[in-house]
Design a protein around this motif. Sequence first.
Motif, PDB file in Angstrom:
ATOM      1  N   VAL A 138      -3.445   7.500   2.705  1.00 24.20           N
ATOM      2  CA  VAL A 138      -3.540   6.444   1.719  1.00 24.20           C
ATOM      3  C   VAL A 138      -4.509   6.841   0.613  1.00 24.20           C
ATOM      4  O   VAL A 138      -4.274   6.603  -0.562  1.00 24.20           O
ATOM      5  N   CYS A 175       2.396  12.630   4.959  1.00 22.02           N
ATOM      6  CA  CYS A 175       1.199  12.600   5.806  1.00 22.02           C
ATOM      7  C   CYS A 175       0.636  11.195   5.964  1.00 22.02           C
ATOM      8  O   CYS A 175      -0.388  11.021   6.610  1.00 22.02           O
ATOM      9  N   ARG A 210       1.774   4.938   0.464  1.00 26.11           N
ATOM     10  CA  ARG A 210       1.216   6.083   1.179  1.00 26.11           C
ATOM     11  C   ARG A 210       2.169   7.254   1.064  1.00 26.11           C
ATOM     12  O   ARG A 210       3.362   7.099   0.855  1.00 26.11           O
ATOM     13  N   ILE A 253       0.842  -1.190   0.000  1.00 24.48           N
ATOM     14  CA  ILE A 253       0.000   0.000   0.000  1.00 24.48           C
ATOM     15  C   ILE A 253       0.874   1.235   0.000  1.00 24.48           C
ATOM     16  O   ILE A 253       1.529   1.546   0.993  1.00 24.48           O
TER      17      ILE A 253
END
Lengths: 111, 734
Positions: free
Chosen positions: B274, B271, B267, B265
């Motif tokens: 996602v 920050c 990201r 995932i």
Amino acid sequence: MRGSVNRPPTPDADEEPHKEPTLQEIINIKLIESGEKEKLMELLRERLVECGWRDEMKALCRAYARKKGRNNVTVDDLIHIITPKGRATVPDSVKAELLQRIRAFLTSAAL
Amino acid sequence: MSMEDREVEDGGHRCKRQRKSDNEQVSPLSTIDFMGFNCNLCTPHSSSISKTECGDIVEEFVPLELSLTKSESFLELIESRLSKSTYVEAKITEIGIIDKKLAGVLDVAKKKMKASNFPAYLLIIGTWKEKGEEESVSAVSTKLSPSFLFSLSATLSSDHFPSFRRRLLQKRQNPKLRYPPYFDFDLRFPREIESFPFLLSIGVDHFFSSMAASCKNLSFSSPNPCLHLSDYRETHGVSGYKSLQKSLRSSPTGRTALGRPQSPIPRCDSCSLVSAGRLYLCLICSSISCPIHAAAHPVSFPGHDIAVDIARAELFCLSCGDQVYDPEFDTTVVAAAAKIPDTPRRLRRRKAQALPTPPVAALSCYRVRNNGLRHPWGLRGLNNLGNTCFMSSVLQALLHTRPIQNYFLGGHHKREVCRQRRRRRGVLANGGTGEVPCLVCDVERLFSEVFSGDLKPYSPARFLYSWWKNSAYLAGYEQQDAHEFFISVLDRIHDKEHSGINNKGIGDCHCIAHRVFSGILRSDVTCTVCGFTSTTYDPCVDISLDLEFGEKSKLSTLTGCLDLFTRPEKLGPEQKLYCQHCHVEQDSVKQMSIRRLPLVLCFHVKRYSHSVARRTSKKVDQYMQFPFSLDVTPYLSSSIIRNRFGNRIFAFEGDESDITGELSSEFEVFAIVTHSGRLDSGHYATYLRLQNQWYKCDDAWITKVREEVVRALQGYMIYYVQKVLYHMAGEERW
């Protein structure tokens, strides 16, 4: 930099450096991990093309580009311009279908 | 770049040519798809060029008398053509202008052939040359890349298509922009030439391939020149693209995205969001930014301008906040997406090529493995010809006895020579009547059959016949003892090899059977009264071991049996021996030891016990543990004698060490013959150890077995080979 449109406010990095992920984020991560998100994206894409949303957005972009001049348009500009209208004009049926799909996914994932 | 974006790029810019020719309604989608291409007619980045100028060019170079309808797009033609790709391929090979690059391009094109996958700038060739206003077509053509010209002329000069014409359109470039030139080439031909789309597709394929070549000369991207991108290209080249190529994933729907295996995932690094829509991967530091932090990245890290849109695998300039284009990046992505299905095959091939050239003996193994079969070379089942499992089992062991393999596969016994020699001798001896087939020849034939690479089980009928002829007393369909068969085969081989040649005794025999299997046993008989020792040496081809009896709880082991074998044995009162020293029959002690080790040590475990008192025989189903590596040093004559006499060396035993010193006393097991069932009927199977993997050879069936299975076996005959030979074999094979 240009402010982003209709996005959650930027969290302050120094305020909560290790904050817990929100429920939304958790769901999002689940969706990505399972590959469901990709399927949903594809479904959404199809639906938006079917209902003419895409053509609508295209026309918007085209009009904007014509107005500003071809060489003075950036992708960010266009996103900025079409996002409010784009979000508003997504048909409710499409939203409902996606919501239904996400619900189904969450119940299956929770089991 | 997604579809919408590209359309937006082109804006409302419509090509004059298309408008002029297409009076019929063009669906919006197709217009969009081909717009990129058609816009090459007009200079796409300069709205200042007037439509009339565009039109002028079209008019100027249309002295063509042909009435062919104008095709909307090359791409459409190619698309339609490539759907009949087999035809194209056949034709290409026929014409003979196919090269590897073209084939590759065609392959890629077939898989990813969608007009939208080929933006107009993919059709650029050559390098940018500023041209005067009035230059003619021929002048333009000289500026084209040589490879393209070559292919084009090759196509056009074909005698089969004499009326083939070409038109080149050179686009007037905006002098301010340093773009590669845009050439439009248009192939025109009479309608009756049926195969024109094929030729056209060849032309475009060459376009693609020459495009790849010409891209090397490009230092700028199109259509929107981003200074950051050109800076990036100048400082970092294309290595970044190439490294990205590995992590590109293409979804079944044809979309290509950037997948990072280490973190599924992506990201934003700033920050950790996602769900912020597009995420950009910096090409230099691989950090990920969301759109909010995207603009900040090049500020905090100067030079980190160019990023890749993760979900779309497209270039994005963080500083400009805009999509940027690099033909080379796009070819990388397209190639990666198209390559995915055949990557494994290519990898495998490359791996095979990377291996060092194997020695000749090992080549065979590779061949077998490449056939998808995991069995090593020479593993071939032997059909049971009616109670012949005793034969199959021993033959399997013999076939994989390394020195015997070397002898027969090395062509030391030649059938032809043997036949001639036999004929000569046969004529002399018995006038050629009742010729007995040569068993050695049949063993040789067996070897060549088994190592022929054929994997169907082989029927050693010829060998069986030959053996029957040679050992008449064993002929028949009864079950036989494998050990007996083994001895008889070795004897027959010895006979054949040495018939007619003076028999010097088995110990010094140079026939293959005895060179490999023959050792010398030493037997010392010591008179218990006077201590006189008489020593005799006996050749042996195997060592028959008695199983340890008595203590039931004790686990029987091979070394234990060997201890028993070499133990001083008191001969019973009825076995009194004549003592040379006392000149009277005395009680004596007999001790066996191994004086000379053979190359291959065969242990025969006596599992048939005869009870003299009850006059019955039975099979002893007792487990005997055996080691995979065996050191027989304690059972050598030198050790036995040293133990008997301590460290004193007697003069008459001085030669012991010389003989045993020839060969190492370390052995490795390589074959085990087992017997299951009862004494009068049962079944033999062989377990072979090849390349440290055990295989069970049960007549025609060969299966892989685990080591534990082998360790639990009740061995009947256990074959050990010199460790040196075993390892040599292993190295050679791998």
